[in-house]
Design a protein around this motif. Structure first.
Motif, mmCIF file in Angstrom:
data_model
loop_
_atom_site.group_PDB
_atom_site.id
_atom_site.type_symbol
_atom_site.label_atom_id
_atom_site.label_comp_id
_atom_site.label_asym_id
_atom_site.label_seq_id
_atom_site.Cartn_x
_atom_site.Cartn_y
_atom_site.Cartn_z
ATOM 1 N N SER A 113 0.840 -1.185 0.000
ATOM 2 C CA SER A 113 0.000 0.000 0.000
ATOM 3 C C SER A 113 0.878 1.238 0.000
ATOM 4 N N SER A 114 0.283 2.397 0.318
ATOM 5 C CA SER A 114 1.021 3.650 0.255
ATOM 6 C C SER A 114 0.315 4.714 1.070
ATOM 7 N N ALA A 205 9.540 1.186 -2.191
ATOM 8 C CA ALA A 205 9.860 2.551 -1.777
ATOM 9 C C ALA A 205 8.676 3.233 -1.100
ATOM 10 N N HIS A 206 7.458 2.908 -1.522
ATOM 11 C CA HIS A 206 6.275 3.502 -0.893
ATOM 12 C C HIS A 206 6.129 3.032 0.553
ATOM 13 N N LEU A 207 6.384 1.749 0.787
ATOM 14 C CA LEU A 207 6.301 1.220 2.149
ATOM 15 C C LEU A 207 7.453 1.724 2.994
ATOM 16 N N ARG A 208 8.615 1.866 2.366
ATOM 17 C CA ARG A 208 9.787 2.379 3.077
ATOM 18 C C ARG A 208 9.541 3.810 3.548
ATOM 19 N N GLU A 209 8.844 4.590 2.736
ATOM 20 C CA GLU A 209 8.517 5.965 3.100
ATOM 21 C C GLU A 209 7.660 5.994 4.376
ATOM 22 N N VAL A 214 6.792 6.607 10.452
ATOM 23 C CA VAL A 214 6.004 6.147 11.611
ATOM 24 C C VAL A 214 6.958 5.706 12.714
ATOM 25 N N PRO A 215 6.861 6.289 13.894
ATOM 26 C CA PRO A 215 7.779 5.935 14.984
ATOM 27 C C PRO A 215 7.738 4.439 15.305
#
Length: 371
Positions: A113-114, A205-209, A214-215
């Protein structure tokens, strides 16, 4: 109300599973039954998908509207706080819930997802196409968008073709307007991101972002998975979710200490070696993190069952441990004696004789009086 499927014990911790655009809750067919061993799993369908009515949303819908439908479903089922996992649009719903309703989300897993879906224009164009032409042409390309070459799930492709075009287009409107990047730092729920390494729609890359923003979030990338990872690589997704959700080793360790006592657990941990570490994790994760946390039986009742099973199989060293646990769980010496007397009938007098000797020694040590 959203159509849904509930699996697992009603008393188990609730887990809601959200689908991707164009699919039904069948997306979770290879994962949900396994998760239901330790959770009350509730899978839901998007409006106009699967069994959900199309008129639940309309043009200009938002991810917030979908999140509201999910909360209404949870309320109707008496679910106040829940773990949540969702794929693609279902993952966006989870992000919205975690940001705007943090009191409802105990943990979050965002799959393929993103926090945004590459801007509004592609989704506006897709919504216009579907409203004009229906879903047939778009469904023809579903396999290429969803799976790696050579893999398919015919049921999910059929669900795509059978979805209501108007509701599908409204979901596209929701994706077009969605961008939560500036709120990711507000998420407080324990968060797992799962990326399909071959996913062209929401690449890693979207999940990595999200993971970076997110802490305390963690990220898992699954090789050989495209956009619908729970269908294509269910074993990998299941392993990641099991490690993330509440019935894990950390939760199990807390219950294990409550029942068996710190002294015993500390000794077990001190004896742990690389050879036994996986077994200790197995005990904490499954025996204590899933079985002993299931509220269908009280801890008193679980002690009654455990004592009987240990006598039946002659596990007297373990019986010593669980006589102490039974006292900690509220059983009296007389109740323990009644259990062992029952085993004399169904497990045999010699087994009960050994069990009484074991229990008498433990009770004398625990209570300070001979018996």
């Amino acid at each position: 109300m959203l159509d849904h499927l509930a699996e697992g014990p009603a008393s188990a911790p609730p887990l809601l599973l959200g689908p991707s655009l164009g699919t039904s809750y069948a997306l979770w067919d290879a994962v949900a039954p396994e998760l239901s061993a330790g959770h009350r799993v509730i899978r839901w369908d998007l409006p106009g998908h699967g069994g959900s009515a199309a008129d639940l949303i309309g043009p200009g819908a938002t991810v917030g509207d979908l999140a509201g439908l999910v909360l209404a479903l949870a309320d109707s089922l008496g679910v106040e706080r829940f773990a949540y996992a969702g794929v693609s649009l279902g993952g966006a719903v989870g992000l919205h819930l975690a940001v705007h309703h943090p009191d409802r989300v105990s943990s979050l897993a965002v799959v393929c997802s993103s926090a945004h879906f590459n801007g509004a224009k592609p989704w506006e164009e897709r919504a216009a196409q579907v409203r004009a032409e229906g879903l047939a042409r778009l469904a023809d390309g579903a396999e290429a968008r969803w799976f790696t070459p050579g893999f398919t799930v015919p049921r999910l492709v059929r669900d795509h073709r059978d979805a209501d075009p108007g509701a599908y287009a409204a979901c596209c409107d929701a994706l077009a307007a969605f961008d939560l990047r500036d709120r990711l730092g507000d998420i407080t729920a324990p968060t797992l991101l799962i990326a399909g390494r071959e996913d062209p729609a929401t690449p890693p890359a979207h999940l990595r972002e999200i993971a970076d923003a997110v802490p305390g979030a963690t990220l898992t990338e699954i090789p050989g998975a495209s956009h619908l990872a729970p269908a294509e690589r269910p074993e990998a997704v299941l392993a990641a979710l099991r490690a993330h959700l509440g019935g894990d080793a950390r939760r199990g360790m807390a219950v294990r200490r409550e029942v068996l006592g710190d002294a015993h657990v500390d000794r077990a941990q001190a004896r742990q070696s690389p050879f036994t570490a996986r077994f200790q994790d197995f005990i904490s994760r499954y025996a204590w993190g899933e079985i002993w946390t299931d509220e269908t039986l009280s801890r008193r009742e679980r002690s009654l069952v455990t004592l009987t099973a240990l006598v039946a199989h002659g596990h007297y060293e373990e019986l010593t441990l669980h006589v102490r646990a039974a006292r900690r769980n509220g059983l009296t010496p007389d109740e323990i004696g009644a259990v062992l007397l029952q085993t004399a009938v169904y497990c045999g007098v010699p087994a009960a004789n050994s069990a009484f000797a074991t229990a008498q020694r433990v009770l004398a040590e625990e209570d300070g009086t001979p018996r």
